[in-house]
Design a protein around this motif. Sequence first.
Motif, mmCIF file in Angstrom:
data_model
loop_
_atom_site.group_PDB
_atom_site.id
_atom_site.type_symbol
_atom_site.label_atom_id
_atom_site.label_comp_id
_atom_site.label_asym_id
_atom_site.label_seq_id
_atom_site.Cartn_x
_atom_site.Cartn_y
_atom_site.Cartn_z
ATOM 1 N N VAL A 119 0.837 -1.205 0.000
ATOM 2 C CA VAL A 119 0.000 0.000 0.000
ATOM 3 C C VAL A 119 0.869 1.250 0.000
ATOM 4 O O VAL A 119 0.575 2.227 -0.702
ATOM 5 C CB VAL A 119 -0.937 -0.007 1.230
ATOM 6 C CG1 VAL A 119 -1.682 1.317 1.335
ATOM 7 C CG2 VAL A 119 -1.922 -1.175 1.134
ATOM 8 N N PHE A 120 1.961 1.223 0.753
ATOM 9 C CA PHE A 120 2.860 2.382 0.808
ATOM 10 C C PHE A 120 3.494 2.657 -0.549
ATOM 11 O O PHE A 120 3.528 3.804 -1.016
ATOM 12 C CB PHE A 120 3.946 2.143 1.852
ATOM 13 C CG PHE A 120 4.936 3.273 1.968
ATOM 14 C CD1 PHE A 120 4.641 4.389 2.729
ATOM 15 C CD2 PHE A 120 6.155 3.214 1.310
ATOM 16 C CE1 PHE A 120 5.545 5.445 2.831
ATOM 17 C CE2 PHE A 120 7.070 4.255 1.400
ATOM 18 C CZ PHE A 120 6.760 5.373 2.166
ATOM 19 N N VAL A 121 3.999 1.603 -1.184
ATOM 20 C CA VAL A 121 4.664 1.787 -2.478
ATOM 21 C C VAL A 121 3.684 2.302 -3.531
ATOM 22 O O VAL A 121 4.025 3.176 -4.340
ATOM 23 C CB VAL A 121 5.311 0.471 -2.938
ATOM 24 C CG1 VAL A 121 5.825 0.588 -4.379
ATOM 25 C CG2 VAL A 121 6.455 0.082 -2.008
ATOM 26 N N LEU A 122 2.463 1.782 -3.524
ATOM 27 C CA LEU A 122 1.492 2.179 -4.543
ATOM 28 C C LEU A 122 0.830 3.522 -4.253
ATOM 29 O O LEU A 122 0.750 4.399 -5.119
ATOM 30 C CB LEU A 122 0.412 1.104 -4.678
ATOM 31 C CG LEU A 122 0.751 -0.122 -5.521
ATOM 32 C CD1 LEU A 122 -0.444 -1.069 -5.553
ATOM 33 C CD2 LEU A 122 1.138 0.270 -6.937
ATOM 34 N N ASN A 123 0.365 3.710 -3.033
ATOM 35 C CA ASN A 123 -0.444 4.886 -2.715
ATOM 36 C C ASN A 123 0.342 6.076 -2.204
ATOM 37 O O ASN A 123 -0.095 7.223 -2.371
ATOM 38 C CB ASN A 123 -1.513 4.512 -1.681
ATOM 39 C CG ASN A 123 -2.490 3.480 -2.210
ATOM 40 O OD1 ASN A 123 -2.671 3.352 -3.410
ATOM 41 N ND2 ASN A 123 -3.103 2.735 -1.314
ATOM 42 N N ALA A 138 6.059 0.577 -11.039
ATOM 43 C CA ALA A 138 7.192 -0.229 -11.501
ATOM 44 C C ALA A 138 7.936 -0.857 -10.321
ATOM 45 O O ALA A 138 8.321 -2.033 -10.364
ATOM 46 C CB ALA A 138 8.143 0.636 -12.330
ATOM 47 N N LEU A 139 8.122 -0.090 -9.257
ATOM 48 C CA LEU A 139 8.789 -0.615 -8.064
ATOM 49 C C LEU A 139 7.932 -1.683 -7.407
ATOM 50 O O LEU A 139 8.455 -2.689 -6.906
ATOM 51 C CB LEU A 139 9.073 0.517 -7.081
ATOM 52 C CG LEU A 139 9.752 0.111 -5.760
ATOM 53 C CD1 LEU A 139 11.120 -0.501 -6.039
ATOM 54 C CD2 LEU A 139 9.881 1.317 -4.828
ATOM 55 N N PHE A 140 6.629 -1.477 -7.403
ATOM 56 C CA PHE A 140 5.702 -2.455 -6.839
ATOM 57 C C PHE A 140 5.864 -3.801 -7.531
ATOM 58 O O PHE A 140 5.996 -4.842 -6.887
ATOM 59 C CB PHE A 140 4.269 -1.959 -6.968
ATOM 60 C CG PHE A 140 3.229 -2.954 -6.522
ATOM 61 C CD1 PHE A 140 2.858 -3.047 -5.195
ATOM 62 C CD2 PHE A 140 2.629 -3.813 -7.443
ATOM 63 C CE1 PHE A 140 1.904 -3.968 -4.782
ATOM 64 C CE2 PHE A 140 1.681 -4.732 -7.039
ATOM 65 C CZ PHE A 140 1.325 -4.807 -5.700
ATOM 66 N N ASP A 141 5.846 -3.767 -8.867
ATOM 67 C CA ASP A 141 6.001 -5.003 -9.627
ATOM 68 C C ASP A 141 7.363 -5.646 -9.368
ATOM 69 O O ASP A 141 7.482 -6.873 -9.249
ATOM 70 C CB ASP A 141 5.837 -4.739 -11.124
ATOM 71 C CG ASP A 141 4.396 -4.463 -11.515
ATOM 72 O OD1 ASP A 141 3.497 -4.777 -10.711
ATOM 73 O OD2 ASP A 141 4.173 -3.924 -12.604
#
Length: 298
Positions: A97-101, A107-110
């Motif tokens: 949630v932190f990385v996305l929101n 890209a980092l999430f993936d």
Amino acid sequence: MAQCDVCGQNENMPYQCRMCGGTFCAEHRLPENHSCPGLDKWNDPEGVFDSGFDDSANDSGGRFSAAARTGGPLSYFRGNMTFVFLGLMVLTFVAEVFVLNVMGDVALFDKLFVLQTNHIARVWTWVTSIFAHDPYSFFHILFNGIVLYFFGQVLERYIGSKKFTALFLASGILAGLAQVGVVGLMGGNAAVRGASGAIMAVMGVLTVLNPNMKIYIYFILPLPLWVATIGFAIYSGFVSVSAGPGANGVAQLAHLTGLGIGLLYGAWVKEHGTSGPSELDIGGGGGRGGMGGGRRRF
């Protein structure tokens, strides 16, 4: 069946203390919980009892051996790996949630959390994808967490934390690799995350050890475990063949792979062990996880 020397509770799978020879239930199996005379030898260099977490705890020398002995830092994980995995699922979900929101970096999430056919060389995602779940659907992690909470404890008590940890991680990795690998061979690209492959391995082992264990589908419908397992296998197999291994956004092949690993390992345990765990007294949930669309979740 035997009775606990402390509380008198009947136990199908009693624990016998290696120091005093007494018979105890899970609640009183630890020396400090039944006033074991062995506590007087707590500082013995050989340890009061086997750590049960890693056989190397009995070897002389080595940093890990010292840490894993009774009273060492690794002793806190003994009998608690189910909760460790649940904690990792929650922490990973927060990180997702932190990385996305907050960071807004897809890209980092993936790169961190998603096992993908096109990026299978990102070896760390073989593990992180097990604990990662859909950050837009709390149901995904909630359902997997509930099933792991109820059934993980039962299996961990029976086979021990060391073997339970190896089973969970190995089956989770192989389930994910099977999904992205087969889809890749079919010319597609799969992206998966979720603990259902590992959880289905847990269910598979329990099905072999005690097929008549009573479970409660959605906490309501009582059902023998073997019926739920067969029903799940038929459903996932039918969907995989008729609509593809990733139909409806669910990694059906990963589910089947995890289940197959669990059944095979359960057969091995049964051949080399004795009886299986008793009825799931605390109740539990069953059925398929990873519902929803988007990326493959399992």
